[in-house]
Design a protein around this motif. Structure first.
Motif, mmCIF file in Angstrom:
data_model
loop_
_atom_site.group_PDB
_atom_site.id
_atom_site.type_symbol
_atom_site.label_atom_id
_atom_site.label_comp_id
_atom_site.label_asym_id
_atom_site.label_seq_id
_atom_site.Cartn_x
_atom_site.Cartn_y
_atom_site.Cartn_z
ATOM 1 N N THR A 80 0.878 -1.168 0.000
ATOM 2 C CA THR A 80 0.000 0.000 0.000
ATOM 3 C C THR A 80 0.910 1.211 0.000
ATOM 4 N N ARG A 81 0.345 2.383 0.098
ATOM 5 C CA ARG A 81 1.182 3.584 0.089
ATOM 6 C C ARG A 81 2.151 3.581 1.270
ATOM 7 N N SER A 82 1.695 3.159 2.423
ATOM 8 C CA SER A 82 2.490 3.258 3.644
ATOM 9 C C SER A 82 3.026 1.938 4.184
ATOM 10 N N TYR A 83 2.456 0.821 3.760
ATOM 11 C CA TYR A 83 2.814 -0.461 4.367
ATOM 12 C C TYR A 83 3.192 -1.500 3.321
ATOM 13 N N ALA A 84 3.990 -2.466 3.754
ATOM 14 C CA ALA A 84 4.310 -3.645 2.951
ATOM 15 C C ALA A 84 3.920 -4.864 3.781
ATOM 16 N N CYS A 85 3.403 -5.868 3.102
ATOM 17 C CA CYS A 85 2.908 -7.069 3.779
ATOM 18 C C CYS A 85 3.385 -8.290 3.003
ATOM 19 N N VAL A 86 3.665 -9.389 3.697
ATOM 20 C CA VAL A 86 4.136 -10.602 3.036
ATOM 21 C C VAL A 86 3.484 -11.830 3.669
ATOM 22 N N ARG A 98 6.643 -27.046 8.531
ATOM 23 C CA ARG A 98 7.330 -25.868 9.074
ATOM 24 C C ARG A 98 7.305 -24.769 8.030
ATOM 25 N N MET A 99 6.902 -23.568 8.450
ATOM 26 C CA MET A 99 6.874 -22.413 7.564
ATOM 27 C C MET A 99 7.308 -21.191 8.355
ATOM 28 N N SER A 100 7.953 -20.263 7.658
ATOM 29 C CA SER A 100 8.288 -18.986 8.274
ATOM 30 C C SER A 100 8.305 -17.916 7.194
ATOM 31 N N VAL A 101 8.054 -16.701 7.619
ATOM 32 C CA VAL A 101 8.096 -15.552 6.725
ATOM 33 C C VAL A 101 8.662 -14.378 7.519
ATOM 34 N N GLN A 102 9.452 -13.544 6.829
ATOM 35 C CA GLN A 102 10.107 -12.421 7.487
ATOM 36 C C GLN A 102 10.128 -11.241 6.538
ATOM 37 N N ILE A 103 9.865 -10.051 7.067
ATOM 38 C CA ILE A 103 9.979 -8.827 6.289
ATOM 39 C C ILE A 103 10.703 -7.794 7.137
ATOM 40 N N GLN A 104 11.635 -7.074 6.509
ATOM 41 C CA GLN A 104 12.443 -6.095 7.223
ATOM 42 C C GLN A 104 12.475 -4.799 6.434
ATOM 43 N N PRO A 105 12.029 -3.689 7.015
ATOM 44 C CA PRO A 105 12.179 -2.402 6.334
ATOM 45 C C PRO A 105 13.620 -1.920 6.484
ATOM 46 N N ARG A 106 14.116 -1.201 5.497
ATOM 47 C CA ARG A 106 15.491 -0.707 5.578
ATOM 48 C C ARG A 106 15.614 0.230 6.774
ATOM 49 N N LEU A 129 6.744 3.415 4.310
ATOM 50 C CA LEU A 129 6.576 4.646 3.539
ATOM 51 C C LEU A 129 7.947 5.166 3.148
ATOM 52 N N ASN A 130 8.222 5.209 1.851
ATOM 53 C CA ASN A 130 9.508 5.663 1.307
ATOM 54 C C ASN A 130 10.684 4.830 1.815
ATOM 55 N N ARG A 131 10.472 3.536 2.015
ATOM 56 C CA ARG A 131 11.537 2.641 2.471
ATOM 57 C C ARG A 131 11.518 1.357 1.667
ATOM 58 N N CYS A 132 12.689 0.831 1.416
ATOM 59 C CA CYS A 132 12.810 -0.477 0.784
ATOM 60 C C CYS A 132 12.557 -1.551 1.839
ATOM 61 N N VAL A 133 12.195 -2.743 1.392
ATOM 62 C CA VAL A 133 12.016 -3.867 2.311
ATOM 63 C C VAL A 133 12.769 -5.078 1.772
ATOM 64 N N ARG A 134 13.132 -5.974 2.687
ATOM 65 C CA ARG A 134 13.765 -7.241 2.332
ATOM 66 C C ARG A 134 12.872 -8.353 2.874
ATOM 67 N N VAL A 135 12.585 -9.341 2.027
ATOM 68 C CA VAL A 135 11.644 -10.405 2.358
ATOM 69 C C VAL A 135 12.357 -11.749 2.257
ATOM 70 N N SER A 136 12.082 -12.640 3.208
ATOM 71 C CA SER A 136 12.578 -14.016 3.110
ATOM 72 C C SER A 136 11.537 -14.940 3.718
ATOM 73 N N GLY A 137 11.605 -16.206 3.321
ATOM 74 C CA GLY A 137 10.652 -17.178 3.832
ATOM 75 C C GLY A 137 11.133 -18.591 3.626
#
Length: 151
Positions: A80-86, A98-106, A129-137
């Motif tokens: 969305t404009r302000s949020y990232a979801c995974v 077993r499952m895992s998900v991770q999201i990290q804003p810069r 908002l105006n930040r990159c994110v890194r996703v792993s799972g």
């Protein structure tokens, strides 16, 4: 005829029966009218007609931004404009794994959801908002990750 006060569809037989009873109906009649309406509303709220398994409506808000295939499922990233979801979604729901998900804003800390799930891990949401994110799972031992995305 649509009854605006109750938000229900009322047919002419119901109106005639109400008028014949002097404007009042018994509790049984109103319950018989209300139960099907509530059942339909609940079904639409929980995913609509025919929504099953991995094709069900996502629980993340926003538009799909990226999908990363993992051997036994996929990581789905929404923005969305302000949020990232995974979410990590299994290709074949049913068996627990077993499952895992991770999201990290810069510049921020990672948010993790992990455990034993049958369908999906997540959703995990961060302010981006105006930040990159890194996703792993990880799904059943198969891992996947991205670099910095959504910049």
């Amino acid at each position: 005829m649509f009854d605006e006060a109750m938000g229900l569809l009322v047919n002419r037989a119901t109106i005639r029966g109400t008028e014949a009873a002097g404007g009042r109906t018994g509790c049984g009649r109103s319950v018989r009218l209300l139960v099907p309406a509530l059942t339909v509303a609940l079904g639409l709220l929980l995913g609509g007609v025919g929504a099953t398994g991995a094709s069900a409506v996502s629980v993340c808000a926003g538009r799909p931004a990226k999908t990363l295939r993992i051997g036994t499922g996929e990581l789905r990233v929404y923005k969305t404009r302000s949020y990232a979801c995974v979410l990590a979604v299994a290709a074949r729901p049913g068996a627990y794994r077993r499952m895992s998900v991770q999201i990290q804003p810069r510049g921020g800390r990672p948010v993790v959801d992990s455990g034993t799930f049958s369908r999906q891990a997540g959703p995990v949401t961060v302010h981006a908002l105006n930040r990159c994110v890194r996703v792993s799972g990880m799904i059943a031992g198969r891992r996947g990750s991205t670099g910095w995305i959504l910049c």
